[in-house]
Motif scaffolding. Structure first.
Motif, PDB file in Angstrom:
ATOM      1  N   GLY A   1       2.614 -12.711   5.512  1.00  0.00           N
ATOM      2  CA  GLY A   1       3.572 -11.859   4.814  1.00  0.00           C
ATOM      3  C   GLY A   1       3.057 -10.490   4.424  1.00  0.00           C
ATOM      4  O   GLY A   1       3.672  -9.810   3.610  1.00  0.00           O
ATOM      5  N   VAL A   2       1.955 -10.037   5.002  1.00  0.00           N
ATOM      6  CA  VAL A   2       1.441  -8.697   4.708  1.00  0.00           C
ATOM      7  C   VAL A   2       2.279  -7.671   5.463  1.00  0.00           C
ATOM      8  O   VAL A   2       2.690  -7.904   6.589  1.00  0.00           O
ATOM      9  CB  VAL A   2      -0.038  -8.580   5.114  1.00  0.00           C
ATOM     10  N   TYR A   3       2.557  -6.528   4.850  1.00  0.00           N
ATOM     11  CA  TYR A   3       3.346  -5.512   5.531  1.00  0.00           C
ATOM     12  C   TYR A   3       2.908  -4.125   5.079  1.00  0.00           C
ATOM     13  O   TYR A   3       2.327  -3.946   4.019  1.00  0.00           O
ATOM     14  CB  TYR A   3       4.840  -5.694   5.236  1.00  0.00           C
ATOM     15  N   ASP A   4       3.199  -3.117   5.917  1.00  0.00           N
ATOM     16  CA  ASP A   4       2.901  -1.739   5.548  1.00  0.00           C
ATOM     17  C   ASP A   4       3.983  -1.184   4.632  1.00  0.00           C
ATOM     18  O   ASP A   4       3.727  -0.354   3.764  1.00  0.00           O
ATOM     19  CB  ASP A   4       2.718  -0.855   6.783  1.00  0.00           C
ATOM     20  N   LYS A   5       5.237  -1.620   4.827  1.00  0.00           N
ATOM     21  CA  LYS A   5       6.322  -1.310   3.920  1.00  0.00           C
ATOM     22  C   LYS A   5       7.325  -2.462   3.985  1.00  0.00           C
ATOM     23  O   LYS A   5       7.408  -3.163   5.008  1.00  0.00           O
ATOM     24  CB  LYS A   5       6.992   0.016   4.276  1.00  0.00           C
ATOM     25  N   PRO A   6       8.089  -2.700   2.915  1.00  0.00           N
ATOM     26  CA  PRO A   6       8.974  -3.869   2.876  1.00  0.00           C
ATOM     27  C   PRO A   6       9.999  -3.853   4.008  1.00  0.00           C
ATOM     28  O   PRO A   6      10.516  -2.803   4.391  1.00  0.00           O
ATOM     29  CB  PRO A   6       9.675  -3.737   1.509  1.00  0.00           C
ATOM     30  N   LEU A   7      10.257  -5.037   4.527  1.00  0.00           N
ATOM     31  CA  LEU A   7      11.308  -5.209   5.525  1.00  0.00           C
ATOM     32  C   LEU A   7      12.582  -5.546   4.752  1.00  0.00           C
ATOM     33  O   LEU A   7      12.862  -6.709   4.453  1.00  0.00           O
ATOM     34  CB  LEU A   7      10.934  -6.330   6.495  1.00  0.00           C
ATOM     35  N   ASP A   8      13.339  -4.522   4.393  1.00  0.00           N
ATOM     36  CA  ASP A   8      14.465  -4.678   3.474  1.00  0.00           C
ATOM     37  C   ASP A   8      15.763  -4.856   4.261  1.00  0.00           C
ATOM     38  O   ASP A   8      16.336  -3.904   4.782  1.00  0.00           O
ATOM     39  CB  ASP A   8      14.565  -3.448   2.563  1.00  0.00           C
TER      40      ASP A   8
END
Length: 229
Positions: A99-106
């Motif tokens: 669940g790591v991300y560079d920016k939220p998957l909104d």
């Protein structure tokens, strides 16, 4: 009827109920209560299985720090990115299972009704899905680790061969969803609508199964398929 269990090459214990068609594996919370060493017990193989589950429990605690799954977590403001809903067609290319991300998957409030092509096989790890619509969508082979799907709609959604890991489905509508050969681990379904859900060869932990079976909206046939008691 009690499930039959076999030790997998990875050390986990795989248990299959004799009548139900779902596959049950030891849950992270299933650590057992015995402290007697295996070499002193006549049930050494059983204790070895409990030890494997204990290792999985430690892993689950260490990996549960992601705040996305917490129901009480304050979510970030809705993204103002113009094409934020289309980002689901690319997915989270960094996070995968952790669940790591560079920016939220909104993906909140996005509408993917009857989307049959662009979601299949995508990684939607840690995606924010509150109030989104995936009714009739083909989400087979997706990876949804640590996604937050509170209040989302998945009526008739096809999750065949998907990995649904630590997803919060609280108050979601899963009526008629298909979990065929789906990994369904560590996810919560509090107050979710689950009428006519298909659980064919679903892979689920024993403790997770016990929690899932408390959902009263699951039909009698599905409860039999799962092995609910």
């Amino acid at each position: 009827m009690a499930p039959s269990c076999l030790a997998s090459p990875a050390g986990a214990v795989l248990c299959r109920p004799r009548r139900p068609r779902c596959r049950v594996v030891c849950s992270a919370a299933d650590t057992g209560g015995s402290t007697e060493p295996a070499w002193r017990s006549a049930a050494g193989a059983k204790n070895a299985g409990r030890l494997a589950c204990g290792v999985l429990a430690a892993w689950a605690v260490a990996s549960a720090s992601n705040p996305v799954i917490a129901a009480s977590q304050r979510l970030p403001p809705l993204s103002t990115e113009p094409n934020r809903c289309e980002r689901a067609f690319v997915g989270n290319t960094i996070g995968q299972a952790n669940g790591v991300y560079d920016k939220p998957l909104d993906l909140r409030f996005c509408d993917y009704t009857n989307e049959k092509t662009n979601l299949k096989g995508k990684s939607l790890a840690a995606a924010l899905m509150s109030e989104a619509k995936f009714d009739g969508a083909d989400m087979s082979e997706v990876v949804m680790s640590k996604a937050y799907a509170v209040g989302a709609s998945f009526k008739g959604t096809d999750f065949t061969n998907a990995v649904i890991d630590r997803v919060n489905f609280e108050n979601a509508d899963l009526t008629g969803a298909i979990f065929k050969n789906t990994v369904l681990s560590g996810s919560t379904f509090d107050d979710a609508k689950m009428e006519d859900v298909v659980f064919e060869d679903t892979i689920i932990g024993y403790i997770d199964l016990q929690k899932l079976c408390t959902n009263k909206s699951i039909s009698a046939d599905a409860r039999l398929e799962l092995g609910c008691r």
